[in-house]
Design an enzyme around this catalytic site. Structure first.
Site, PDB file in Angstrom:
ATOM      1  N   TYR A   1       0.855  -1.194   0.000  1.00  0.00           N
ATOM      2  CA  TYR A   1       0.000   0.000   0.000  1.00  0.00           C
ATOM      3  C   TYR A   1       0.891   1.244   0.000  1.00  0.00           C
ATOM      4  O   TYR A   1       1.764   1.398   0.849  1.00  0.00           O
ATOM      5  CB  TYR A   1      -0.881  -0.042   1.245  1.00  0.00           C
ATOM      6  CG  TYR A   1      -2.061   0.906   1.288  1.00  0.00           C
ATOM      7  CD1 TYR A   1      -2.175   1.997   0.441  1.00  0.00           C
ATOM      8  CD2 TYR A   1      -3.088   0.711   2.211  1.00  0.00           C
ATOM      9  CE1 TYR A   1      -3.258   2.856   0.498  1.00  0.00           C
ATOM     10  CE2 TYR A   1      -4.187   1.557   2.289  1.00  0.00           C
ATOM     11  CZ  TYR A   1      -4.266   2.634   1.436  1.00  0.00           C
ATOM     12  OH  TYR A   1      -5.349   3.485   1.498  1.00  0.00           O
ATOM     13  N   CYS A   2       0.670   2.138  -0.948  1.00  0.00           N
ATOM     14  CA  CYS A   2       1.354   3.428  -1.016  1.00  0.00           C
ATOM     15  C   CYS A   2       2.875   3.230  -1.031  1.00  0.00           C
ATOM     16  O   CYS A   2       3.396   2.511  -1.879  1.00  0.00           O
ATOM     17  CB  CYS A   2       0.886   4.309   0.141  1.00  0.00           C
ATOM     18  SG  CYS A   2       1.427   6.039   0.056  1.00  0.00           S
ATOM     19  N   VAL A   3       3.617   3.836  -0.109  1.00  0.00           N
ATOM     20  CA  VAL A   3       5.078   3.732  -0.150  1.00  0.00           C
ATOM     21  C   VAL A   3       5.547   2.295   0.051  1.00  0.00           C
ATOM     22  O   VAL A   3       6.619   1.909  -0.429  1.00  0.00           O
ATOM     23  CB  VAL A   3       5.744   4.657   0.897  1.00  0.00           C
ATOM     24  CG1 VAL A   3       5.475   6.099   0.580  1.00  0.00           C
ATOM     25  CG2 VAL A   3       5.285   4.314   2.310  1.00  0.00           C
TER      26      VAL A   3
ATOM     27  N   GLY B   1       4.011  -0.160  -1.278  1.00  0.00           N
ATOM     28  CA  GLY B   1       3.868  -0.708  -2.623  1.00  0.00           C
ATOM     29  C   GLY B   1       5.043  -0.343  -3.494  1.00  0.00           C
ATOM     30  O   GLY B   1       5.537  -1.172  -4.281  1.00  0.00           O
TER      31      GLY B   1
ATOM     32  N   PHE C   1      -1.779  -1.121  -3.927  1.00  0.00           N
ATOM     33  CA  PHE C   1      -2.806  -0.145  -3.580  1.00  0.00           C
ATOM     34  C   PHE C   1      -2.196   1.250  -3.722  1.00  0.00           C
ATOM     35  O   PHE C   1      -1.276   1.616  -2.976  1.00  0.00           O
ATOM     36  CB  PHE C   1      -3.282  -0.322  -2.138  1.00  0.00           C
ATOM     37  CG  PHE C   1      -4.052  -1.584  -1.853  1.00  0.00           C
ATOM     38  CD1 PHE C   1      -4.488  -2.423  -2.860  1.00  0.00           C
ATOM     39  CD2 PHE C   1      -4.344  -1.940  -0.540  1.00  0.00           C
ATOM     40  CE1 PHE C   1      -5.194  -3.585  -2.584  1.00  0.00           C
ATOM     41  CE2 PHE C   1      -5.044  -3.096  -0.238  1.00  0.00           C
ATOM     42  CZ  PHE C   1      -5.475  -3.920  -1.264  1.00  0.00           C
TER      43      PHE C   1
END
Length: 529
Positions: A262-264, A266, A291
């Protein structure tokens, strides 16, 4: 005979006098106000309500609207600015314009003024008390801080911490089905926030839902940085992801895991996959889901406006103990949506003296984590500013030159249509870098609500289409819209990679296999300040 209605309480002479003066000016200004009413955006919630129809305040909002348009136009028309400089100037001007709104003052906001008059100033006194409390706390309060407690009514999915390092705890969740998918799932949340964004109230919890779908779910809970993490860098987070993957593989005696970043996290998962590919270990990850994650930062959105020498120097100044206090990063994110996350709370709580709402998402938003300063600065320079991850061999980790084009792991890439942190156009670029099969899904809403959208809520929508399209616009032009949550689409995609199931016994139960239970979920790390 019906009782007469209770007459309104008489107004004190000062209150009556103030309102009489306003009404007198209102009669004089009414024709002028009526002539310019079309200058105000009817969708601007700051100026909604009958109080703003009073000619005095109507003229204030009209003049503000014209001034705001002129100030923003001055940036667009300023000569000699390149695209990056103009974008930074627009962001700075917009921040200034939002701060100048008449809605932000108790003397020019008719709702706040009326409430102050009606309560004899008690609303302003209550608001001032809230302001002082936030100053002492060093952070703007968005929600009732006593309404939620981690492990009591949020982050309550049953499980155990089964592995711990100085950087993270690994949580294994208890199965709720008789059989579970043979391939387990490990989730890597961003370390700039608490993991329980994916485990809010039970009806919103992605973790609880995934467990209910018959997945063996593991979650990484990152430690909030302290002085002991001064030298932590990106290599450490990549090594941690690999360690978690290997720990799960060994504990459950499986060859591979499904992974979510998710985000960083990811972004980091993409680098982890590149490292595994370079080492001939790519098969450790059966599939990877992203994500709202960016790997190419050439169109990184408004966060890029902060990445200049002055901001980088500020980070260094604020990180004297080797870590950056998470409240500073929270303030940065709040500025991206200043009207909603700064000025709306200012008006409601400081000017109106209203009670804070009980909202789990806002509680999570204010539950900040500290960041290793050295790594955070390197992240901003190498990825955001210099975009090195998008360049084959541009960055190294664990002795490996990162080349995303070597990643052939099947990928599911989710982006939020209104995402202001990881713009959909930026997330889309991941499709240009990976070499394996890839499915791109565009979800309605933004960075959080676009992800945390349980099917039972029946909210928003998502689009699927040609993930090999040349651009996001091309994808959208031929995409199919689906109502509701994209979660069922994702679980079908997961099952499409391996539908085998095993009994939910033995090592599939937290603490019953090789990994002993250390403590109950959600663990200590998520609660540490």
């Amino acid at each position: 005979m019906a009782d007469d209605p209770t007459p309104p309480e008489p107004q004190s002479p000062p209150v009556a006098g103030i309102r009489a003066v306003l009404d007198a000016w209102g009669q004089i200004l009414a024709p002028v106000a009526a002539a310019g009413r079309d200058k105000v955006d009817p969708k601007d919630r700051r100026f909604a309500g009958p109080e703003w129809e009073h000619p005095v305040f109507d003229l204030m909002r009209q003049n503000y609207a014209m001034m705001a348009d002129a100030m923003m136009a001055s940036v667009d028309q300023a000569p000699g600015l390149d695209d990056d400089a103009r974008a930074r100037a627009r962001f700075a001007m917009r921040t200034l314009v939002e701060a100048m709104s008449p809605a932000n003052s108790p003397f020019t906001n008719p709702k706040a003024l009326n409430k102050a008059l009606d309560t004899g100033g008690a609303s302003l006194a209550e608001g001032f008390a809230k302001l002082l409390a936030d100053f002492q706390r060093g952070q703007l309060t968005h929600t009732d801080r006593d309404a939620f407690e981690v492990g009591r009514n949020i982050a309550t999915t049953p499980g155990k911490v089964v592995h711990e390092t100085p950087l993270y705890q690994l949580i294994q969740y208890a199965p709720t089905t008789d059989k579970v998918a043979a391939i387990p799932l490990v989730i890597f949340p961003p370390w700039i926030n608490r993991f329980y964004i994916l485990d809010l109230s039970p009806e919103k919890s992605f973790i609880r839902w995934a467990v209910g779908q018959g997945l063996s779910v593991f979650m990484v809970s990152w430690k909030s940085a302290d002085a002991s993490m001064t030298d932590v860098m990106w290599d450490d987070y990549i090594a941690a992801q690999i360690d978690a993957i290997d720990t799960i593989r060994d504990a459950l005696d499986v060859k591979a895991v499904h992974a979510i970043g998710y985000c960083v996290a990811g972004t980091t998962l993409a680098a982890t996959l590149a490292v595994l590919a370079a080492k001939g270990e790519a098969k450790k990850v059966k599939s990877a889901t992203f994500f709202t994650a960016q790997v190419d930062f050439s169109e990184s959105g408004e966060l890029g406006n902060f990445i200049d020498d002055a901001y980088l120097q500020l980070i260094e100044t604020l990180s004297g103990q080797g870590y950056l206090d998470g409240r500073y990063l929270a303030a940065t994110f709040n500025m991206l949506r200043g009207k909603d996350l700064i000025w709306n709370p200012v008006v409601n709580h400081y000017l109106m003296g209203e009670k804070h709402p009980s909202f789990d998402l806002l509680h999570w938003n204010g539950d900040t984590t500290n960041l290793p300063a050295k790594w955070h600065k390197a992240y901003l320079i190498d990825l955001y500013r210099d975009n090195k991850l998008a360049q084959p061999g541009g960055v190294e980790a664990l002795g490996v030159a990162i080349d995303l084009s070597k990643v052939k792991t099947p990928a599911y890439v989710q982006a939020g249509r209104e995402d202001h942190i990881a713009p959909a156009e930026s997330v889309w670029k991941i499709t240009h870098h990976f070499a394996g099969p890839l499915k791109f899904v565009l979800a309605g809403s933004g960075h959080i609500a676009g992800v945390v959208n349980p099917p039972a809520a029946g909210k928003y929508q998502y689009w699927t289409g040609d993930s090999s399209a040349g651009s996001l616009d091309d994808f959208v032009s031929s995409a199919t819209e689906h109502k509701g949550s994209w979660w069922p689409d994702w679980i079908a995609w997961i099952r499409g990679h391996d539908a085998r199931q095993v009994p939910a016994t033995g090592a599939r139960v937290p603490g019953k296999g090789k990994l002993a239970a250390i403590e109950d979920a959600p663990g200590r790390y998520v609660k540490a300040r």
